[in-house]
Design a protein around this motif. Structure first.
Motif, PDB file in Angstrom:
ATOM      1  N   ASP A 119       0.860  -1.187   0.000  1.00  0.00           N
ATOM      2  CA  ASP A 119       0.000   0.000   0.000  1.00  0.00           C
ATOM      3  C   ASP A 119       0.897   1.237   0.000  1.00  0.00           C
ATOM      4  O   ASP A 119       1.147   1.850   1.026  1.00  0.00           O
ATOM      5  N   ILE A 120       1.401   1.591  -1.197  1.00  0.00           N
ATOM      6  CA  ILE A 120       2.350   2.710  -1.307  1.00  0.00           C
ATOM      7  C   ILE A 120       1.566   4.002  -1.486  1.00  0.00           C
ATOM      8  O   ILE A 120       0.954   4.241  -2.520  1.00  0.00           O
ATOM      9  N   LYS A 121       1.532   4.817  -0.412  1.00  0.00           N
ATOM     10  CA  LYS A 121       0.828   6.104  -0.517  1.00  0.00           C
ATOM     11  C   LYS A 121       1.880   7.209  -0.714  1.00  0.00           C
ATOM     12  O   LYS A 121       2.153   7.657  -1.795  1.00  0.00           O
ATOM     13  N   GLY A 122       2.590   7.589   0.400  1.00  0.00           N
ATOM     14  CA  GLY A 122       3.604   8.634   0.301  1.00  0.00           C
ATOM     15  C   GLY A 122       4.992   8.034   0.373  1.00  0.00           C
ATOM     16  O   GLY A 122       5.301   7.274   1.289  1.00  0.00           O
ATOM     17  N   VAL A 123       5.822   8.296  -0.645  1.00  0.00           N
ATOM     18  CA  VAL A 123       7.210   7.795  -0.618  1.00  0.00           C
ATOM     19  C   VAL A 123       8.126   8.801  -1.312  1.00  0.00           C
ATOM     20  O   VAL A 123       7.721   9.478  -2.245  1.00  0.00           O
ATOM     21  N   ARG A 124       9.340   8.908  -0.744  1.00  0.00           N
ATOM     22  CA  ARG A 124      10.368   9.777  -1.357  1.00  0.00           C
ATOM     23  C   ARG A 124      11.466   8.888  -1.907  1.00  0.00           C
ATOM     24  O   ARG A 124      11.948   7.977  -1.199  1.00  0.00           O
ATOM     25  N   ILE A 125      11.814   9.097  -3.180  1.00  0.00           N
ATOM     26  CA  ILE A 125      12.811   8.254  -3.863  1.00  0.00           C
ATOM     27  C   ILE A 125      13.933   9.152  -4.372  1.00  0.00           C
ATOM     28  O   ILE A 125      13.672  10.115  -5.110  1.00  0.00           O
ATOM     29  N   ILE A 126      15.159   8.869  -3.924  1.00  0.00           N
ATOM     30  CA  ILE A 126      16.317   9.669  -4.354  1.00  0.00           C
ATOM     31  C   ILE A 126      17.257   8.776  -5.155  1.00  0.00           C
ATOM     32  O   ILE A 126      17.641   7.693  -4.694  1.00  0.00           O
ATOM     33  N   ILE A 127      17.599   9.218  -6.368  1.00  0.00           N
ATOM     34  CA  ILE A 127      18.429   8.413  -7.278  1.00  0.00           C
ATOM     35  C   ILE A 127      19.769   9.093  -7.507  1.00  0.00           C
ATOM     36  O   ILE A 127      19.825  10.276  -7.847  1.00  0.00           O
ATOM     37  N   GLU A 128      20.846   8.327  -7.301  1.00  0.00           N
ATOM     38  CA  GLU A 128      22.200   8.827  -7.628  1.00  0.00           C
ATOM     39  C   GLU A 128      22.875   7.746  -8.468  1.00  0.00           C
ATOM     40  O   GLU A 128      22.739   6.564  -8.153  1.00  0.00           O
ATOM     41  N   SER A 129      23.577   8.142  -9.504  1.00  0.00           N
ATOM     42  CA  SER A 129      24.108   7.105 -10.389  1.00  0.00           C
ATOM     43  C   SER A 129      25.506   7.428 -10.925  1.00  0.00           C
ATOM     44  O   SER A 129      25.829   8.582 -11.173  1.00  0.00           O
ATOM     45  N   GLU A 130      26.294   6.387 -11.094  1.00  0.00           N
ATOM     46  CA  GLU A 130      27.598   6.488 -11.769  1.00  0.00           C
ATOM     47  C   GLU A 130      27.424   6.243 -13.265  1.00  0.00           C
ATOM     48  O   GLU A 130      28.372   6.367 -14.038  1.00  0.00           O
ATOM     49  N   LEU A 131      26.216   5.876 -13.677  1.00  0.00           N
ATOM     50  CA  LEU A 131      25.970   5.495 -15.072  1.00  0.00           C
ATOM     51  C   LEU A 131      25.458   6.687 -15.871  1.00  0.00           C
ATOM     52  O   LEU A 131      24.493   7.331 -15.485  1.00  0.00           O
ATOM     53  N   PRO A 132      26.107   6.984 -16.994  1.00  0.00           N
ATOM     54  CA  PRO A 132      25.568   8.039 -17.853  1.00  0.00           C
ATOM     55  C   PRO A 132      24.200   7.604 -18.385  1.00  0.00           C
ATOM     56  O   PRO A 132      24.002   6.422 -18.693  1.00  0.00           O
ATOM     57  N   VAL A 133      23.297   8.542 -18.479  1.00  0.00           N
ATOM     58  CA  VAL A 133      21.921   8.249 -18.900  1.00  0.00           C
ATOM     59  C   VAL A 133      21.855   8.113 -20.427  1.00  0.00           C
ATOM     60  O   VAL A 133      22.464   8.893 -21.151  1.00  0.00           O
ATOM     61  N   GLY A 134      21.109   7.134 -20.896  1.00  0.00           N
ATOM     62  CA  GLY A 134      20.902   7.001 -22.342  1.00  0.00           C
ATOM     63  C   GLY A 134      22.192   6.723 -23.085  1.00  0.00           C
ATOM     64  O   GLY A 134      22.437   7.270 -24.155  1.00  0.00           O
ATOM     65  N   SER A 135      23.028   5.859 -22.505  1.00  0.00           N
ATOM     66  CA  SER A 135      24.372   5.670 -23.068  1.00  0.00           C
ATOM     67  C   SER A 135      24.752   4.224 -23.320  1.00  0.00           C
ATOM     68  O   SER A 135      25.924   3.939 -23.512  1.00  0.00           O
TER      69      SER A 135
END
Ligand SMILES: Nc1ncnc2c1ncn2[C@@H]1O[C@H](COP(=O)(O)OP(=O)(O)OP(=O)(O)O)[C@@H](O)[C@H]1O
Ligand SMILES: C[C@@](O)(CCO)CC(=O)[O-]
Ligand SMILES: [Mg+2]
Length: 307
Positions: A76-92
């Protein structure tokens, strides 16, 4: 905060062909995407990444937004905060979409104690890549979940690749959805030409399975270079990618080819004993950004339970 991470990947063989059921060999690399999650009191969805801060948003965060919607089948996912950090270049071409999808699923799996298995994570992540891209093989998401070197569709773990991997980034964004669509159109227009090419790419993966176990990287390299020529033939190459591929080969790489969707993004080279730095320098001199990395057996993993 619960933090999970998942690795990116490079293809030794088989990108695009694997979408049509041919075999591919893909390996997880030590470049990871980290996803941290916590329940929020205001029943608000917050997704924060290099792409911006949004709520549920299928334009800016299609993969993560689908993750939340899919995971609502288990929690039952109502309120959630998601933080993304990546070493991977996007769309690459390094599997950034698969890594963010897999790490997000596993983080929510832990936060809401859904009990998803690794197979369940890989299956859910593959469904999401298909929803976003229109079509997707299970490769990227399976390798990001399981780690190591994997043969798809057999889902067979092979020995780790025991030589340095040099990635060259053209810094030209490439959308997998678009490139997969382009190949589908070419295949539909010229089936008798394109289908044999995809079949032959798959056959090289099958030949390479034994070579990986024998550590015969010289022969693997010859086949990878043939694979590169066939990727150019189906229209997923580019001048920038070719420039980095030939710069890497000219500096002594065992092999060099596009990795992932192509069109832009990255190429991958296998380095010999002591020439990873030389290859990286040659890639940089040809206008790319070089990343020296290695194969990793580590798939998706829990990084921390709070903090
Ligand atoms: N760090 C990130 N934060 C948020 N979304 C991300 C992140 N990295 C990737 N994505 C999502 O994945 C998309 C890029 O996926 P795409 O499949 O086109 O490229 P890729 O996975 O990097 O390359 P390939 O599929 O060829 O390996 C981005 O447009 C974004 O929606
Ligand atoms: C181009 C492709 O084969 C690999 C993208 O990393 C697409 C897929 O397998 O889903
Ligand atoms: Mg992707």
């Amino acid at each position: 905060m619960i933090t999970c991470s998942a690795p990116g990947k490079v293809y030794l063989f088989g990108e695009h062909a694997v979408v049509y059921g041919e075999s591919a060999i893909c390996c997880a690399v030590e470049l990871r995407t980290k996803v941290s999650v916590e329940k929020s009191d205001e029943n608000e969805i917050i997704i924060e990444s290099i792409l911006g801060r949004t709520g549920l948003d299928h334009d800016t965060h299609p993969y993560v937004s689908y993750v939340i919607e899919k995971m609502r089948r288990f929690a039952d996912i109502k309120g959630v905060r998601i933080i993304i950090e990546s070493e991977l270049p996007v769309g690459s071409g390094l599997g950034s979409s698969a890594a963010v999808t897999v790490a997000s699923i596993q983080a929510l799996n832990h936060l809401y104690e859904c009990g998803l298995s690794l197979e369940g994570i890989a299956k859910t992540a593959h469904e999401i890549e298909k929803m976003v891209q229109g079509n997707a093989s299970p490769t990227d998401t399976y390798v990001s979940t399981m780690g190591g070197v994997v043969m798809i569709p057999q889902r067979k773990k092979l020995d780790l690749i025991n030589c340095p991997i040099v990635v060259g980034n053209t810094h030209k964004f490439s959308s997998t959805k678009e490139l997969v669509g382009n190949v589908a159109k070419l295949r539909s227009d010229f089936p008798s030409v394109i289908e044999p090419i995809l079949y032959n790419i798959g056959q090289m993966s099958i030949l390479a399975e034994k070579l990986v176990s024998e550590g015969d990287y010289k022969t693997i390299g010859k086949l990878m270079n043939i694979n590169q020529g066939l990727l150019d033939a189906i229209g997923v190459g580019s001048a920038e990618l070719s420039s980095l591929v030939y710069a890497a080969r000219g500096s002594g790489a065992i092999s060099a080819k596009i990795t992932g969707a192509g069109g832009g993004g990255c190429m991958v080279a296998l380095a010999g004993e002591n020439n990873a730095e030389d290859i990286a320098r040659a890639i940089e001199n040809a206008g790319g950004e070089a990343i020296i990395t290695n194969n990793t057996k580590e798939g998706v993993r829990l990084e921390s339970l709070h903090g």
